[in-house]
Design an enzyme around this catalytic site. Structure first.
Site, PDB file in Angstrom:
ATOM      1  N   ARG A  25     -40.737   0.081  22.698  1.00  0.00           N
ATOM      2  CA  ARG A  25     -41.110  -1.050  23.950  1.00  0.00           C
ATOM      3  C   ARG A  25     -41.073   0.013  25.577  1.00  0.00           C
ATOM      4  NH1 ARG A  25     -35.364  -2.194  22.014  1.00  0.00           N
ATOM      5  NH2 ARG A  25     -34.887  -0.020  21.548  1.00  0.00           N
ATOM      6  N   GLU A  63     -27.207   7.171  20.897  1.00  0.00           N
ATOM      7  CA  GLU A  63     -26.039   6.104  21.135  1.00  0.00           C
ATOM      8  C   GLU A  63     -25.737   6.380  19.671  1.00  0.00           C
ATOM      9  OE1 GLU A  63     -26.216   2.898  22.938  1.00  0.00           O
ATOM     10  OE2 GLU A  63     -24.284   2.449  23.252  1.00  0.00           O
TER      11      GLU A  63
HETATM   12  P1  AMP Z   1     -30.402   7.309  25.407  1.00  0.00           P
HETATM   13  O1  AMP Z   1     -31.148   8.671  24.385  1.00  0.00           O
HETATM   14  O2  AMP Z   1     -28.714   7.579  24.624  1.00  0.00           O
HETATM   15  O3  AMP Z   1     -30.379   7.247  26.579  1.00  0.00           O
HETATM   16  O4  AMP Z   1     -30.843   5.694  24.090  1.00  0.00           O
HETATM   17  C1  AMP Z   1     -32.017   5.154  24.348  1.00  0.00           C
HETATM   18  C2  AMP Z   1     -32.962   4.565  23.468  1.00  0.00           C
HETATM   19  O5  AMP Z   1     -32.449   3.639  22.526  1.00  0.00           O
HETATM   20  C3  AMP Z   1     -33.923   3.822  23.856  1.00  0.00           C
HETATM   21  O6  AMP Z   1     -34.857   3.961  23.520  1.00  0.00           O
HETATM   22  C4  AMP Z   1     -33.128   2.384  23.351  1.00  0.00           C
HETATM   23  O7  AMP Z   1     -34.347   1.672  23.693  1.00  0.00           O
HETATM   24  C5  AMP Z   1     -32.489   2.917  22.511  1.00  0.00           C
HETATM   25  N1  AMP Z   1     -30.954   2.457  22.990  1.00  0.00           N
HETATM   26  C6  AMP Z   1     -30.066   2.508  23.014  1.00  0.00           C
HETATM   27  N2  AMP Z   1     -29.026   2.020  23.211  1.00  0.00           N
HETATM   28  C7  AMP Z   1     -29.262   0.798  23.418  1.00  0.00           C
HETATM   29  C8  AMP Z   1     -28.740  -0.325  23.282  1.00  0.00           C
HETATM   30  N3  AMP Z   1     -27.453  -0.571  23.841  1.00  0.00           N
HETATM   31  N4  AMP Z   1     -29.086  -1.532  23.913  1.00  0.00           N
HETATM   32  C9  AMP Z   1     -30.771  -1.575  23.565  1.00  0.00           C
HETATM   33  N5  AMP Z   1     -31.293  -0.125  23.074  1.00  0.00           N
HETATM   34  C10 AMP Z   1     -30.915   1.089  23.768  1.00  0.00           C
END
Ligand code: AMP
Length: 173
Positions: free
Chosen positions: A58, A95
Site C-alpha cells: 500500500r 504487530e
Molecule cells: P509495523 O511494522 O508494526 O509498523 O506495521 C506496519 C505495517 O503493517 C504497514 O505496512 C501496515 O500496512 C500494516 N499494519 C499493521 N497494523 C495494521 C493495522 N492495525 N491496520 C492496517 N494495517 C496494519
C-alpha cells in the site's frame, strides 16, 4: 477533508484483537486520494529528498505519484523473493507476525537522502527495517511518511530519529 470519515475500520482482521485500518477506502475516493497527495507535498515542500522508497504494497500507491511529481527516483521495498536482481534484505517483527523486506542493492545510491513511505505505522518495525537497509548502504533517511500513525503502539520509541510524519493518528483502539 476528514480522513477519519474516509478510512474503513475492520475489527478482528486479519486476526482476532486487531482493528484493521483499511486505506483502500481512500483510493476509491479521488478527492481523498488527492488530499493525501497534496498534504504530503506540503509536508515535504522544503525538505531535500533525493529519492523515495515505497514499501509493498500500500506504500507504493502514495509513494509513486509523489516521486513522479517531484521527478525523484522511486525504489521498491518488496516482500522476500520478489525482486530478481542483487538484493539486500532485512527481517523484522510485525504487530501480527514476522516478515522480510528486500531492495535492489544497486538502486539504493550511497550518500543520497531517501524518504521512506508506507500507508500505516503500527509498531514502527517495518519502517525501522527499511531505515536500517538505507543506513547499511551509507545512504541517509530524509524522513518517513505514512498516512496513519497508531501512536498507542509507541512507534516513536523505534523511529523518532527519522522524523516520521503522518496525516492522522489514532491514540487507542
Ligand atoms: P509495523 O511494522 O508494526 O509498523 O506495521 C506496519 C505495517 O503493517 C504497514 O505496512 C501496515 O500496512 C500494516 N499494519 C499493521 N497494523 C495494521 C493495522 N492495525 N491496520 C492496517 N494495517 C496494519
Amino acid at each position: 477533508m476528514n480522513l477519519d470519515n474516509v478510512i474503513r475500520k475492520v475489527p478482528n482482521f486479519p486476526k482476532p484483537g486487531i482493528l484493521f485500518y483499511d486505506i483502500t477506502s481512500i483510493f476509491v475516493n479521488p478527492l481523498a486520494f488527492q488530499y493525501v497527495l497534496d498534504e504530503m507535498d506540503k509536508l515535504y515542500n522544503e525538505t531535500q529528498i533525493d529519492g523515495v522508497i515505497a514499501i509493498e504494497s500500500r506504500g507504493f500507491l502514495v509513494a509513486a505519484p509523489f516521486a513522479l511529481k517531484r521527478s525523484l527516483p522511486l525504489v521498491l521495498a518488496r516482500k522476500a523473493g520478489k525482486l530478481p536482481g542483487d538484493i539486500i534484505g532485512q527481517s523484522y517483527s510485525l504487530e501480527y507476525g514476522e516478515a522480510t523486506l528486500e531492495i535492489h542493492k544497486a538502486d539504493l545510491t550511497p550518500g543520497k537522502k531517501w524518504l521512506i513511505v508506507d500507508d500505516l505505522i503500527a509498531t514502527g518495525g517495518t519502517l525501522q527495517a527499511v531505515a536500517k537497509m538505507v543506513e547499511s548502504q551509507k545512504a541517509e533517511v530524509a524522513g518517513i511518511f505514512s498516512i496513519i500513525g497508531l501512536t498507542f503502539l509507541n512507534y516513536m520509541d523505534k523511529i523518532s530519529s527519522y522524523n516520521p510524519q503522518t496525516l492522522i493518528n489514532y491514540e487507542g483502539e
